[in-house]
Motif scaffolding. Structure first.
Motif, PDB file in Angstrom:
ATOM      1  N   ARG A 330       5.070   2.868   5.371  1.00 19.58           N
ATOM      2  CA  ARG A 330       4.436   2.471   4.125  1.00 19.58           C
ATOM      3  C   ARG A 330       5.452   1.708   3.287  1.00 19.58           C
ATOM      4  NH1 ARG A 330       3.486   8.464   1.383  1.00 19.58           N
ATOM      5  NH2 ARG A 330       5.612   8.798   0.604  1.00 19.58           N
ATOM      6  N   ARG A 331       4.987   1.009   2.280  1.00 21.58           N
ATOM      7  CA  ARG A 331       5.830   0.026   1.610  1.00 21.58           C
ATOM      8  C   ARG A 331       6.659   0.596   0.469  1.00 21.58           C
ATOM      9  NH1 ARG A 331       2.627  -1.897   5.148  1.00 21.58           N
ATOM     10  NH2 ARG A 331       2.688  -4.095   5.660  1.00 21.58           N
ATOM     11  N   GLU A 393       0.838   4.857  -3.075  1.00 20.51           N
ATOM     12  CA  GLU A 393       0.160   3.570  -3.211  1.00 20.51           C
ATOM     13  C   GLU A 393      -1.005   3.614  -4.186  1.00 20.51           C
ATOM     14  OE1 GLU A 393      -1.556   5.583   0.512  1.00 20.51           O
ATOM     15  OE2 GLU A 393       0.291   5.521  -0.641  1.00 20.51           O
ATOM     16  N   TYR A 405      -0.429  -8.935  -2.753  1.00 20.77           N
ATOM     17  CA  TYR A 405      -0.300  -8.376  -1.416  1.00 20.77           C
ATOM     18  C   TYR A 405       0.325  -9.388  -0.470  1.00 20.77           C
ATOM     19  CZ  TYR A 405      -3.537  -4.849  -3.183  1.00 20.77           C
ATOM     20  OH  TYR A 405      -4.127  -3.857  -3.924  1.00 20.77           O
ATOM     21  N   GLU A 425      -1.088  -3.095   5.308  1.00 22.10           N
ATOM     22  CA  GLU A 425      -0.916  -2.747   3.903  1.00 22.10           C
ATOM     23  C   GLU A 425      -2.282  -2.457   3.287  1.00 22.10           C
ATOM     24  OE1 GLU A 425       1.159  -4.521  -0.157  1.00 22.10           O
ATOM     25  OE2 GLU A 425       0.654  -5.854   1.496  1.00 22.10           O
TER      26      GLU A 425
END
Length: 735
Positions: A330-331, A393, A405, A425
Motif C-alpha cells: 500500500r502507498r 487510505e 492518483y 491503488e
C-alpha cells in the motif's frame, strides 16, 4: 315520566344465571382480545423501530473503524545472544513468523519471532560488507570490496514434532567480481535485477559509472555527467535516476546506441536529496530534502520537453528525517524525525499518526502487513509492537476531496475500489456515487412527476366513474412489474433504439408543447374541433401524439443531415459532449415508467378525497372547472401529492436493478443526460458480495449504505414536516 322509568327499571326482565355467566365470559374474552391486539400493535411498532435502530447500529459499528486513530501496543520482546556482533539491518518474512538480521561480518540470521530462537544462519561472504539492499521481500543484494552478490530467500512450511513451522533458506543466485577500478563512494550504489540482465551503477568522484551484466560478462559505460549526488533505479523499468546537489534529476534508459537521457532534467526538490524511494506499485516517487518531502508521479502524457515527472503534493517537514520506509502493498510510508515516527498516506492531508520511540533504539523495521514494528535497542533487545492502522487510505479528504492518483493528469474524484493486481491503488471517492444517485433520481422524477400528477388529476376530476374504475387499477398493477424486467428492456432494447433515434426523441420533446399550443389555439376558433375534443378527449390526444411522433421521424433525417453533418452523435463528440449508449435518458425513461404508478396512486387518492362540494362552490361563484381545480382542489390535495412525490424520491434513491442494467455503471462526475452514472445502490449490489469483510473496500461500501439510509430518512423527515405545514395551512378550508 320518572315514575315510568322507575317502573321499567324494576320490572325489566333480568337475565338468568347461565346467561349472566355467558355475558361475563364474552366481556372477558373481548377484553383479552383488545389487550392482545393493543400489545401486538405496540410490539410490532417497537420491532420496526428496533430493526431500524439495529441496522443503523450495525452499519455504524462497521464504519467507525475508518475514523479510529492509529495506535501501537507492546507485544513481545527477547534478547539476542551474548557475543552477537550486532545487526546492521532488520527485515522480516511475508508471514510474520521470522525476524531477519544482517551483520557486518556478512552473516544472515533467521530468528523465530515468537521466542527469539535461532533457526538458520548463513555466512554470505568471507569479506565484510560494504553495503546492502533489499530489492524486494525475497531478494537481497550485497556489496563487498571485490564482488557483488544476489541472494534469494525461500520459505517452506514443514511438519515437525512441535507442529507446523516455517523454515527459511538463502540461495545464492549469482555473484560477480567487480571491475578493478571500482571505487565505493558514500554508499551511493544501486542494483536493478531482471530475468536476463543486471545493472550496477556507482559514483566515482562525482561521475556515474554504469556496468551491465550480459551473458555472464560486465560491460562498462561512463555517463557524461558530473557532480552527481544520488542515484536510484526504477523497480520495474531499466531506468536510472540521477540527482546532483541542486536536486536536478535526470532519467537515463538503455537504447540501441547505449544508455541515453530520457527527457530533460527536472528540479524535483529545493535542496540536496536526503532520501528518495518508491511507494508500492512503483508509480510514486518520494523525495525528502531538508525542508519538505514531496511525491512525484510519472507523467504518461508528458512530452520530452516537459519532463517525465509531475508534482502531486508537497508537505513541510517538522524536523530532519533520519530514516524512511515504504509500507508493503500500500502507498503509505514512515519517516523518522529524531525519536518520532510519522506515518503518512498520499490521500491524507497531513500525518495520519505519530509515535515516540524509546531513546536507546538503534534499528527499527515495519514488518508483516504493516501491523508490526520491530525495535532493536543498544542492549541487543528486540521489541515487537502491534500497529493498529488498518485503513490509512480512508479519510474525509480521500472520500470527498479530489485526489491525485497515479496515471492521472490532475487531481480528480474517482471510484475504482478493486482490481486484479496487488499493486493497484484503490480509489474511494464517494462523490461520483452520490452524484450518480441524485442524477438517476432527478431524471427519473423529471419524467415521472408531471406524467403521474397530471394523469392523477385527470383521472380524479375529469374521467367518468366507469372509466376511472378500470383505469386506476390498471395503472396501479403496473407497479407490480419487476424492475429487473424494466432494466433488461432498457439496457438491451431501449438504449440501442435511442442511440439510433436520438434526434427524433429531441424533436418530439420540442414539438410536443408546440403541438399542444397549436391544438388549443385552433380549438378556440373551431366549434367542431372543440366538440370533438370534449366528446373524445383521449382519442384526440392519442391522435396528436401519433402525429407529432410521425412528424419527428420525418424531420429527423433531414435536420441531422443539414445541421449536424449527417451524424448527431459524432457532432456532439467532436465538441466535447460525450454520448454513451446507456445514459441518463434511458434511465429516466425506465425509472419514470417504474415510479409513475407509485406517485399516481397516492396523488390520485389525495385529489379524489377532496370534497366535491369545494369545487362546486367555487364554480357556483363564477370559477371555471380548471380554475376551481387549480385554486381549490390542488391546494387541498397538496399534502398528499407532496407525500407521493417524496415516496417516489425515496424509491428512486434506492432503485437497483434498473440502474445496474441501464446506466453503464461509470463512476463519473457528469450531470449530462447523454452520459451514464454509477449509483450507491448499484455499487452495493455489485461489489458488496465480493468485498472482503473488514477491508477498506467493505467498510466504505457500508459507509455508502449508511449514507443512503440517512439521506432517505432526512428527505422523508423533511417531507413529513412540509406535509404537516401544508395540512395545517389548508385544514380550515374543509370546515
Amino acid at each position: 315520566m320518572n315514575d315510568e322509568l322507575s317502573w321499567l327499571k324494576h320490572h325489566q326482565p333480568q337475565p338468568s344465571l347461565p346467561q349472566a355467566l355467558s355475558l361475563a365470559s364474552l366481556r372477558r374474552r373481548r377484553w383479552w382480545q383488545e389487550k392482545s391486539l393493543a400489545w401486538l400493535t405496540l410490539v410490532s411498532a417497537c420491532s420496526i423501530l428496533l430493526l431500524l435502530a439495529g441496522i443503523l447500529l450495525f452499519l455504524s459499528w462497521h464504519v467507525l473503524p475508518i475514523w479510529r486513530a492509529m495506535s501501537l501496543s507492546p507485544d513481545q520482546q527477547w534478547r539476542l545472544p551474548e557475543g552477537h556482533p550486532g545487526p546492521v539491518m532488520l527485515h522480516s518474512d511475508p508471514y510474520q513468523q521470522l525476524v531477519i538480521s544482517l551483520s557486518k561480518p556478512a552473516s544472515l540470521q533467521f530468528w523465530q519471532a515468537r521466542d527469539g530462537q535461532l533457526l538458520q544462519e548463513y555466512r554470505l561472504s568471507e569479506q565484510e560488507l560494504v553495503d546492502w539492499q533489499w530489492l524486494d521481500d525475497q531478494r537481497l543484494a550485497l556489496l563487498t570490496a571485490t564482488e557483488l552478490q544476489l541472494w534469494q530467500m525461500e520459505y517452506n512450511w514443514v511438519q515437525l514434532n512441535q507442529g507446523v513451522r516455517l523454515l527459511p533458506r538463502a540461495n545464492l543466485l549469482w555473484q560477480q567480481s567487480l571491475p578493478a577500478d571500482f571505487v565505493y563512494h558514500e554508499s551511493q550504489w544501486s542494483l536493478w535485477a531482471a530475468t536476463e540482465q543486471q545493472h550496477l551503477a556507482w559514483l566515482d568522484q562525482g561521475q556515474v559509472r554504469l556496468v551491465s551484466r550480459q551473458q555472464g560478462e560486465w560491460q562498462q559505460q561512463l555517463l557524461p555527467l558530473a557532480q552527481q549526488q544520488a542515484l536510484l533505479w526504477h523497480p520495474n523499468r531499466p531506468w536510472l535516476l540521477l540527482a546532483d546537489h541542486q536536486a536536478q534529476v535526470q532519467t537515463w534508459g538503455p537504447s540501441a546506441e547505449g544508455w541515453q537521457a530520457v527527457g530533460p532534467a527536472q528540479q524535483l526538490a529545493h535542496g540536496p536529496i536526503a532520501h528518495w524511494f518508491w511507494l508500492a506499485g512503483s508509480g510514486s516517487l518520494m523525495l525528502v530534502d531538508e525542508q519538505q518531502h514531496s511525491r512525484w508521479l510519472l507523467s504518461l502524457s508528458a512530452q520530452a520537453e516537459q519532463g517525465l515527472w509531475q508534482l502531486a503534493e508537497q508537505r513541510t517537514l517538522p524536523s530532519e528525517v533520519h530514516r524512511v520506509q515504504a509500507e508493503r502493498d500500500r502507498r503509505g510510508y514512515v519517516l523518522q524525525h529524531g525519536p518520532q515516527l510519522h506515518w503518512y498516506y498520499p490521500s491524507a492531508r497531513s500525518s495520519i499518526g505519530q509515535w515516540a520511540m524509546p531513546d536507546n533504539v538503534q534499528l527499527w523495521h515495519l514488518a508483516g502487513q504493516n501491523d508490526r514494528l520491530w525495535l532493536l535497542d543498544d542492549q541487543l533487545q528486540l521489541q515487537s509492537w502491534q500497529v493498529a492502522n488498518p485503513h490509512p487510505e480512508l479519510s474525509w479528504a480521500a472520500l470527498w476531496l479530489p485526489q491525485w492518483y497515479e496515471g492521472r493528469a490532475q487531481a480528480d474524484w474517482l471510484w475504482q475500489a478493486s482490481a486484479s493486481s496487488d499493486q493497484f491503488e484503490p480509489k474511494f471517492s464517494l462523490l461520483p456515487l452520490t452524484l450518480g444517485t441524485f442524477k438517476a433520481a432527478f431524471y427519473g422524477l423529471i419524467i415521472a412527476i408531471p406524467l403521474a400528477i397530471l394523469s392523477a388529476l385527470y383521472c380524479a376530476q375529469f374521467l367518468p366513474p366507469a372509466s376511472r374504475a378500470w383505469i386506476k387499477p390498471s395503472v396501479e398493477m403496473m407497479e407490480a412489474l419487476p424492475t429487473v424486467i424494466l432494466g433488461f428492456l432498457a439496457g438491451l432494447w431501449l438504449a440501442p433504439l435511442l442511440q439510433l433515434h436520438l434526434l427524433m426523441l429531441l424533436l418530439f420533446l420540442l414539438l410536443l408543447p408546440t403541438g399542444l399550443l397549436l391544438l388549443l389555439l385552433f380549438a378556440g376558433r373551431s366549434v367542431r374541433l372543440t366538440a370533438l375534443l370534449n366528446a373524445w378527449p383521449l382519442l384526440a390526444m392519442c391522435a396528436l401524439l401519433l402525429a407529432l411522433l410521425l412528424a419527428s421521424m420525418l424531420l429527423a433525417g433531414r435536420v441531422e443531415q443539414l445541421a449536424f453533418g449527417g451524424d448527431l452523435i459524432l457532432w456532439l463528440n467532436e465538441r466535447g459532449w460525450a454520448v454513451e449508449q446507456r445514459n441518463a435518458l434511458v434511465v429516466g425513461l425506465a425509472m419514470g415508467f417504474a415510479l409513475t404508478p407509485t406517485i399516481f396512486s397516492m396523488a390520485e387518492d389525495a385529489i379524489f378525497s377532496v370534497p366535491a362540494r369545494l369545487a362546486e362552490s367555487g364554480m357556483a361563484l363564477g370559477l371555471s372547472r380548471w380554475q376551481a381545480m387549480i385554486h381549490l382542489v390542488l391546494p387541498m390535495a397538496s399534502p398528499g401529492i407532496f407525500s407521493a412525490v417524496m415516496l417516489g424520491l425515496g424509491r428512486a434513491l434506492g432503485e437497483t436493478m434498473i440502474l445496474i442494467m441501464a446506466t453503464g455503471n461509470n463512476a463519473i462526475l457528469d450531470f449530462s443526460p447523454l452520459t451514464g452514472m454509477r449509483t450507491v445502490s448499484a455499487s452495493l449490489a455489485i461489489e458488496l458480495p465480493e468485498a472482503v469483510p473488514g477491508s477498506s473496500h467493505y467498510r466504505v461500501l457500508l459507509l455508502a449504505a449508511l449514507l443512503l439510509i440517512v439521506l432517505t430518512m432526512m428527505f422523508n423527515s423533511l417531507a413529513e414536516l412540509v406535509r404537516q405545514r401544508l395540512k395545517q395551512r389548508y385544514s380550515g378550508w374543509q370546515q
